[in-house]
Every structure is written in C-alpha cells, then in structure tokens.
Design a protein around this motif. Structure first.
Motif, PDB file in Angstrom:
ATOM      1  N   ALA A 127       1.154  -0.996   0.543  1.00  0.00           N
ATOM      2  CA  ALA A 127      -0.025   0.335  -0.397  1.00  0.00           C
ATOM      3  C   ALA A 127       1.348   1.063   0.017  1.00  0.00           C
ATOM      4  N   LEU A 128       1.973   1.296   0.302  1.00  0.00           N
ATOM      5  CA  LEU A 128       3.317   2.293   0.648  1.00  0.00           C
ATOM      6  C   LEU A 128       3.917   3.057  -0.903  1.00  0.00           C
ATOM      7  N   VAL A 129       3.847   1.374  -1.320  1.00  0.00           N
ATOM      8  CA  VAL A 129       4.797   1.636  -2.308  1.00  0.00           C
ATOM      9  C   VAL A 129       4.534   3.022  -3.175  1.00  0.00           C
ATOM     10  N   GLY A 130       5.604   3.716  -3.735  1.00  0.00           N
ATOM     11  CA  GLY A 130       5.111   4.890  -4.461  1.00  0.00           C
ATOM     12  C   GLY A 130       5.084   6.617  -3.498  1.00  0.00           C
ATOM     13  N   TYR A 131       4.933   5.659  -2.716  1.00  0.00           N
ATOM     14  CA  TYR A 131       4.367   7.370  -1.397  1.00  0.00           C
ATOM     15  C   TYR A 131       5.247   7.485  -0.759  1.00  0.00           C
ATOM     16  N   THR A 132       6.535   6.428  -0.040  1.00  0.00           N
ATOM     17  CA  THR A 132       8.123   6.423   0.481  1.00  0.00           C
ATOM     18  C   THR A 132       8.229   4.835   0.991  1.00  0.00           C
ATOM     19  N   LYS A 133       9.596   5.421   1.304  1.00  0.00           N
ATOM     20  CA  LYS A 133      10.566   4.014   1.076  1.00  0.00           C
ATOM     21  C   LYS A 133      10.757   4.026   2.181  1.00  0.00           C
ATOM     22  N   GLN A 134      10.879   4.849   3.722  1.00  0.00           N
ATOM     23  CA  GLN A 134      11.091   4.974   4.708  1.00  0.00           C
ATOM     24  C   GLN A 134       9.618   4.388   5.525  1.00  0.00           C
ATOM     25  N   VAL A 135      10.466   2.915   6.199  1.00  0.00           N
ATOM     26  CA  VAL A 135       9.101   2.091   6.250  1.00  0.00           C
ATOM     27  C   VAL A 135       9.545   1.981   8.460  1.00  0.00           C
ATOM     28  N   VAL A 136       8.708   1.456   8.518  1.00  0.00           N
ATOM     29  CA  VAL A 136       8.401   1.238  10.552  1.00  0.00           C
ATOM     30  C   VAL A 136       7.736   0.421   9.939  1.00  0.00           C
ATOM     31  N   TYR A 137       8.389  -0.941  10.888  1.00  0.00           N
ATOM     32  CA  TYR A 137       7.602  -2.062  10.754  1.00  0.00           C
ATOM     33  C   TYR A 137       7.437  -2.294  12.554  1.00  0.00           C
ATOM     34  N   LEU A 138       6.059  -1.912  13.138  1.00  0.00           N
ATOM     35  CA  LEU A 138       5.446  -1.963  14.449  1.00  0.00           C
ATOM     36  C   LEU A 138       5.670  -3.894  15.197  1.00  0.00           C
ATOM     37  N   HIS A 139       6.323  -3.485  16.473  1.00  0.00           N
ATOM     38  CA  HIS A 139       6.900  -4.692  16.833  1.00  0.00           C
ATOM     39  C   HIS A 139       5.369  -5.853  18.040  1.00  0.00           C
ATOM     40  N   ASP A 140       5.067  -6.822  18.061  1.00  0.00           N
ATOM     41  CA  ASP A 140       4.250  -6.707  18.618  1.00  0.00           C
ATOM     42  C   ASP A 140       4.304  -6.003  20.454  1.00  0.00           C
ATOM     43  N   GLY A 141       3.115  -5.517  20.482  1.00  0.00           N
ATOM     44  CA  GLY A 141       2.514  -5.367  22.011  1.00  0.00           C
ATOM     45  C   GLY A 141       2.975  -3.569  21.876  1.00  0.00           C
ATOM     46  N   GLU A 142       3.550  -3.268  20.212  1.00  0.00           N
ATOM     47  CA  GLU A 142       3.763  -1.678  20.341  1.00  0.00           C
ATOM     48  C   GLU A 142       2.812  -0.945  19.961  1.00  0.00           C
ATOM     49  N   ILE A 143       2.712   0.358  20.638  1.00  0.00           N
ATOM     50  CA  ILE A 143       1.701   1.621  20.437  1.00  0.00           C
ATOM     51  C   ILE A 143       1.971   2.644  19.364  1.00  0.00           C
ATOM     52  N   GLY A 144       1.251   3.120  19.391  1.00  0.00           N
ATOM     53  CA  GLY A 144       2.461   4.282  18.269  1.00  0.00           C
ATOM     54  C   GLY A 144       1.280   5.589  18.077  1.00  0.00           C
ATOM     55  N   ARG A 145       2.351   6.578  18.413  1.00  0.00           N
ATOM     56  CA  ARG A 145       1.075   7.513  17.732  1.00  0.00           C
ATOM     57  C   ARG A 145       1.820   8.253  16.558  1.00  0.00           C
ATOM     58  N   CYS A 146       0.911   8.696  15.358  1.00  0.00           N
ATOM     59  CA  CYS A 146       1.412   8.999  14.125  1.00  0.00           C
ATOM     60  C   CYS A 146       0.892  10.436  13.773  1.00  0.00           C
ATOM     61  N   THR A 147       1.793  11.315  13.907  1.00  0.00           N
ATOM     62  CA  THR A 147       1.183  13.038  13.020  1.00  0.00           C
ATOM     63  C   THR A 147       1.773  12.985  11.636  1.00  0.00           C
ATOM     64  N   LYS A 148       1.749  14.421  11.527  1.00  0.00           N
ATOM     65  CA  LYS A 148       2.437  14.517  10.047  1.00  0.00           C
ATOM     66  C   LYS A 148       3.808  14.270  10.264  1.00  0.00           C
ATOM     67  N   SER A 149       4.401  14.750  10.846  1.00  0.00           N
ATOM     68  CA  SER A 149       6.196  15.604  11.313  1.00  0.00           C
ATOM     69  C   SER A 149       6.729  13.588  11.529  1.00  0.00           C
ATOM     70  N   GLY A 150       5.815  12.768  11.958  1.00  0.00           N
ATOM     71  CA  GLY A 150       6.423  10.786  12.039  1.00  0.00           C
ATOM     72  C   GLY A 150       5.963  10.132  12.766  1.00  0.00           C
ATOM     73  N   LEU A 151       6.457   9.256  13.945  1.00  0.00           N
ATOM     74  CA  LEU A 151       6.140   8.420  14.630  1.00  0.00           C
ATOM     75  C   LEU A 151       6.271   8.119  15.573  1.00  0.00           C
ATOM     76  N   THR A 152       6.093   8.636  16.780  1.00  0.00           N
ATOM     77  CA  THR A 152       6.829   8.196  18.345  1.00  0.00           C
ATOM     78  C   THR A 152       6.419   6.831  18.782  1.00  0.00           C
ATOM     79  N   LEU A 153       6.968   5.796  19.434  1.00  0.00           N
ATOM     80  CA  LEU A 153       6.573   4.535  20.205  1.00  0.00           C
ATOM     81  C   LEU A 153       6.518   4.616  21.188  1.00  0.00           C
ATOM     82  N   GLN A 154       5.514   3.569  21.875  1.00  0.00           N
ATOM     83  CA  GLN A 154       6.200   3.037  23.213  1.00  0.00           C
ATOM     84  C   GLN A 154       5.391   1.668  23.427  1.00  0.00           C
ATOM     85  N   THR A 155       5.733   0.559  24.589  1.00  0.00           N
ATOM     86  CA  THR A 155       5.269  -0.203  24.428  1.00  0.00           C
ATOM     87  C   THR A 155       3.447   0.049  25.435  1.00  0.00           C
TER      88      THR A 155
END
Ligand code: F6R
Length: 608
Positions: free
Chosen positions: A196-224
């Motif tokens: 789904a992301l091809v052509g939009y960006t090549k920079q990707v983050v694969y979430l791991h099990d048990g992770e929760i993230g906050r996505c904003t325009k400026s990126g991603l922060t992650l926590q368990t």
C-alpha cells in the motif's frame, strides 16, 4: 485477512486512502470503508458492501478535502459482509479500523452494555471501539485510552484509531497482525501491508507486537503497552511500483505465473552456481557438522506452502539416506500432541509470513527447543522475524490470491536446503550435482513450458470448462504436484477438484469416474512410468476424460495431451505444476470468475 490504511499530511486523504485500499484489496474484499476528519473536527464516514469500487462510487458523491483519515478492506470474521459490519467502526467520537480477532469480545460487550453501550454491528471491532471510548472518558487522551483498552483485550490486532477531538494524530497498535508506518516529508502513512505504501515513501517502520504508536504529520513515536518508550527503527522498503502492477497482463495471476523464470532466478541468485557445484542458503547459518547432526526435518505450512513442503520432502528424502522428513499442516499440528525426534530441524514455510496457524506452530516449536528455519517471502513479516534464521524466497509481492510463484520458489529454496544436508552427509555427489544442475536450469525450463504450452492449455481449458468435478492423479514426486494442481483449480475455477496418489485410485476414488468428471494425470517418463500408465488405462476403461500432462514422447491413450519437452529427471513436477497453474487460470477465465480475487478467499490468513 483484512487491510488497514491511514494517512495524515497535506494531501487529500480520500484519494490516498482509496489508492492504498485498492492495493490491499487482495487481502479481503467483502466490504470497505474510510473515515476522514477535518481540522474543524467534522468526520466523514463512508462504507460499502462489496469491493473497493463500490466505496469509490460512494466517495465520488461525498468528496472531502480532509487531509487525515483511516480506511479498511474487510474479509468477514464476526458478522456477515454488510455496510453495518464494515470498518471503520464508530462509537462516540472514536473511529477504529482493525485486523485480527478480539477473542474475549463477548465478555467485554457484556461489561460495556452494563455501562449503557449499545451496538449496531455484529463485530468484535465495534466492541473494541466502545472499550476505547469508555477508557477515553477516564483518560481524555486517545493514546492512553487505546493503551488501557488493549490491556483488557485477549486476541490479535492491528488497529488504527482516530478521535474527532484530535485531527492531528492517528493512534496505531499491533499484536499478532502486521502494521507498518511509512514516513514522508510532512506526512505519515499507515498500512497493514507494504504494497500500500509503494510509490508514497520508502522509509518504513514495522511495528512489533505489543507496540503502540502516535502518528502525526511529522512522524511516529512508539511505546510499549506498558508505556515504555521504544526507539523508532526506520527501514528501507525495497518494493517498487512495477512489482504491484499487472505490466500488460490481464490479471495478476497470469502475470505471476509468467513471472516465474525471473522469480526463481531471484531465489537462486548467489545461492546456486551449477558450474561450481555450489548450492547454499546463506541465511541458514549451519556448519557442516551441525547439518550432519540433523536426523529429522519437520516442514510446517498451510495450503500451498504445505504442498510446497510436501513436494520438497520427496526431494530431500531422495538426496539423503539418514534423514526422515515429515510435513505438517500447521492448523492440525498446533493442536496435536506430537513427539519431536532428537536432532530435528523445522522449516517454517509461508509466503506472507503472517499465517496465524503457522506462526503458532513456530512459537510452540521454539518453546520446545527446536531449531526453526524460515522459508518466507514477505520481508520483515512476523514469521521472518521470529524464526531462528532462514531465507527469503525473494519472489516480490504476490498479489493474486492464489499462490503460484511463491510455491515454485519455496520448493526451490527447500531443495537447496536438501542439497546442503546431502552434501554435509556425504550423499552421492552424482545425485547432488544432478539436483544442483536442475535447480540452475529451472528458470529456463519454466520459460520453455510457458512459451510452448500457453496457447495449447488455453484451448484445453475451453474444452473442459463446463465439467463439475476433477480428479488429479500423481505418483511419487508427482503426488504433491497433483495436490497443488487440484487446490489451484478449486480456488479459482470453483470446480470441485480432488487429488489422489495414483496407487490409491483402486482403493476408492475410481468409483467416482463418470461423465461429470475429468481427470488430470501427471505422467513422467521415469522408472514409475509403466505403473502410472496402468492407472491411466484403468481409468480409460471406465470412461475417463483424461488430460495427461507428460514429458514422454511415447504414445499414450488419453483424451487430451499436454506434452512438455525437458531434460529434467528430478524437478519435473515443478514444470508440470506450471501447466496446472495455467490450466487453472484459463478454466477460471472461461467460467467468467474473478481470477485474482476468488470468492470467499483472502490473501494472508491471520486468523485461526
Ligand atoms: C493457495 C494459497 C493459500 C496459502 C496459505 C498459506 O493458493 O494461497 O493456500 O498458501 O494460506 O499462506 P502463507 O504462505 O502466506 O502462509
């Protein structure tokens, strides 16, 4: 089984979400929906039963300029396909898209009903949405509400969550169901599958099990889930647009069948050098001593991956003297009380790397101390990450729901493993070199079958397209090929197809033969030729409508022949399998079916 998407940035979210959803439609296609949110906190929720095209029709009548939102394409688990059950689900100001299954949703529903929640759908996802809404009453923060809710949840999920008070953030979380965040310049993408992301960006983050993230325009922060900060590890997406386009073919299925000379080459690259008699899987870090010590190989997979395991098991057994091989259906193995012989190594086979039953077996085998090696296609997938070591088959995105190119490369990769074992154990150098040479020649031999047989198989399919039933018959190494051939036919043509070991015919299935059946007989010109030919003659005597797939130039009594020319002795089943892939494709086409997205199926079975 379903597809999740999300976007937050400057672009029109509706457009981005729909493009992403079309790319993920192969993962589930019985209903779809999107929700977008304006800076003024006004939400637009659009949902439709059926394919993404139905959603597109609705969206064209309700366009918005919102620049953030979430979307979903569904393969129903809880509740029939309908607009009511489609995602995103809304409770109060919370909107959720979800892949996976909430196992304790009934319990949670009862608890929430006690707090005056009522439900409009039959889904577990609406219950999760209500739970997050309930938690928000306490926390007044979406991330905190999601975290609190997920602590109460038993099951698997990949989710994206929006609260209408917060148009600047999308909350994501994963446990057991993939979720990827794509990072752009001033924009962030969310998807359950990299395509789904091809052509939009090549920079990707694969979430791991048990992770929760906050996505904003400026990126991603992650926590368990325990609210411990996690470093964001950015990876480069290697997929390009070509990989997810049909490239002039009418269907992905046909494109992927024709892709096989190239994809097998990709599997072999750097691993098989016939001139030097070299065949090694670099990803499997075992010394010759460790290989020599292996006494049992257990191959685990589902569907086509299981048949690939069956196919490879014959080759591994042929090449080695003191190794036993068992091939296990993951959905059975996980509930069986089985013994594991000493010195066992497990090969965990999966195209998607996300199949729930295969993953469960992997975790159990690891728990029991078995060395688990992956034979996986999807880079960064859960199984690829959980195995002790392993190899990617490198066939690229497989978009057609019916698996073709992955099968061939899975068998090729496991055959290389067989060569490694055989070489370490001092098996016949002559036999090993025959396998290595055939592996090296496989791309060319497949190309030859495609070039010479395509048109003929198309006309054969037209001749047989109105039959109701099919029997696939093969002996020895052709038996797994028959199993895989029958699976392909039933998946895309909806013709009832069964496969039998040729020697089993007389033990029952021969009673089936009548004018509603046709029979596909795999017949290789080798030491078992006479025996298999006798089966064919027995079938003919009972009025069979036999299609023989063969490499022999001898005369054969059959209604229809598909004759290939090859120098192969060992890997011939893989060539016959290409014939049955084409046959299934043309049968589905002749019957007017949706070839790439057959009814009731979905790519990547992430539920049990
Ligand atoms: C058949 C097919 C399925 C998959 C099975 C396992 O064409 O695609 O039978 O082979 O669901 O999937 P993976 O390989 O992703 O584990």
């Amino acid at each position: 089984m379903c597809g999740i998407v999300g976007y937050i940035g400057e672009k029109t979210a509706q457009d981005v979400l729909i493009t992403e959803l079309k790319r993920l439609e192969y993962r589930g296609y019985d209903s779809a929906g999107i929700m977008t949110l304006s800076p003024q906190h006004s939400a637009t929720l659009l949902r439709a039963k059926g394919k993404v095209s139905a959603l597109v029709d609705i969206a064209s009548a309700h366009t918005t300029t919102d620049t953030m939102g979430i979307g979903h394409t569904r393969w129903a688990t809880h509740g029939a396909p309908s607009e009511r059950n489609a995602h995103p689900h809304q409770v109060g100001n919370i909107y959720v898209v979800h892949n996976g299954i909430i196992e304790n949703y009934q319990e949670l529903k009862t608890m929430l009903a006690y707090h005056d929640y009522t439900f409009k759908s039959d889904t577990d996802t609406e219950v999760l949405t209500a739970l997050i809404d309930y938690m928000y009453r306490e926390t007044h923060d979406t991330l905190a509400a999601v975290t609190a809710a997920l602590k109460m949840v038993v099951g698997a999920y990949g989710i994206a969550v929006v609260h209408t008070d917060n148009p600047d953030e999308i909350i994501v979380a994963r446990k057991g169901s993939p979720l990827i965040v794509g990072l752009g310049e001033g924009e962030t993408y969310i998807a359950s599958d990299a395509s789904a992301l091809v052509g939009y960006t090549k920079q990707v983050v694969y979430l791991h099990d048990g992770e929760i993230g906050r996505c904003t325009k400026s990126g991603l922060t992650l926590q368990t889930i325990q609210s411990k900060a996690v470093d964001v590890h950015v990876e480069t997406l290697e997929m390009d647009l070509q990989a997810i386009q049909k490239q002039g073919f009418d269907h992905f299925l046909l494109k992927e069948i024709f892709d096989q000379p190239r994809t097998v080459q990709a599997t072999l690259a750097g691993r098989v050098i016939p001139d030097q008699g070299y065949a090694r899987l670099g990803g499997i870090n075992l010394s010759d001593d460790q290989l020599r010590a292996i006494k049992h190989v257990m191959i685990v997979g589902c569907g086509t991956a299981y048949f690939a395991g069956m196919q490879a098991s014959y080759f591994i057994e042929q090449m080695t003297d003191d190794v036993t091989v068992s091939v296990e259906i993951a959905s059975e193995l996980r509930y069986r009380s089985y013994n594991i012989p000493d010195h066992t190594v497990a090969l965990i086979v999966s195209q998607s790397g996300e199949t729930a039953d295969t993953l469960a077996c992997l975790m159990e085998l690891k728990r029991r101390g078995v060395l688990c090696l992956g034979v996986v296609n999807a880079v960064g997938s859960t199984i690829a990450r959980e195995v002790d070591s392993g190899v990617y088959v490198h066939v690229g995105a497989e978009i057609s729901v019916a698996s073709t190119k992955a099968f061939t490369s899975q068998v090729a990769a496991m055959t290389i493993f067989g060569v490694m074992l055989a070489a370490a154990k001092g098996s016949s150098p002559q036999l090993i070199s025959e396998f290595v040479n055939e592996l090296g020649a496989l791309p060319g031999e497949i190309k030859n079958v495609l070039d010479t047989q395509n048109q003929h198989i198309q006309s054969v399919a037209q001749q047989y397209a109105s039959y109701d039933h099919a029997l696939y018959i093969g002996r020895d190494t052709l038996y797994p090929a028959a199993m895989e051939g029958a699976l392909k036919l039933k998946e895309v043509s909806y013709i009832h197809a069964e496969a039998y070991a040729a020697g089993e015919l007389k033990h029952g299935p021969i009673a089936l033969i009548d004018d509603r059946f046709f029979e596909i007989c795999y017949l290789q010109d080798n030491w078992l030729y006479e025996k298999s030919q006798s089966n064919l003659i027995e079938m003919n005597a009972r009025g069979a409508h036999a299609i023989v797939i063969t490499d022999t130039i001898k005369d054969i009594p059959a209604e229809t022949m598909v004759r290939i020319t090859t120098k192969f002795e060992h890997l011939t089943p893989l060539l016959f399998n290409v014939v049955s892939q084409l046959f299934a494709y043309y049968m589905a086409l002749a019957r007017g079916n949706d070839v790439d997205q057959p009814r009731n199926l979905a790519k990547s079975v992430t539920v049990e």
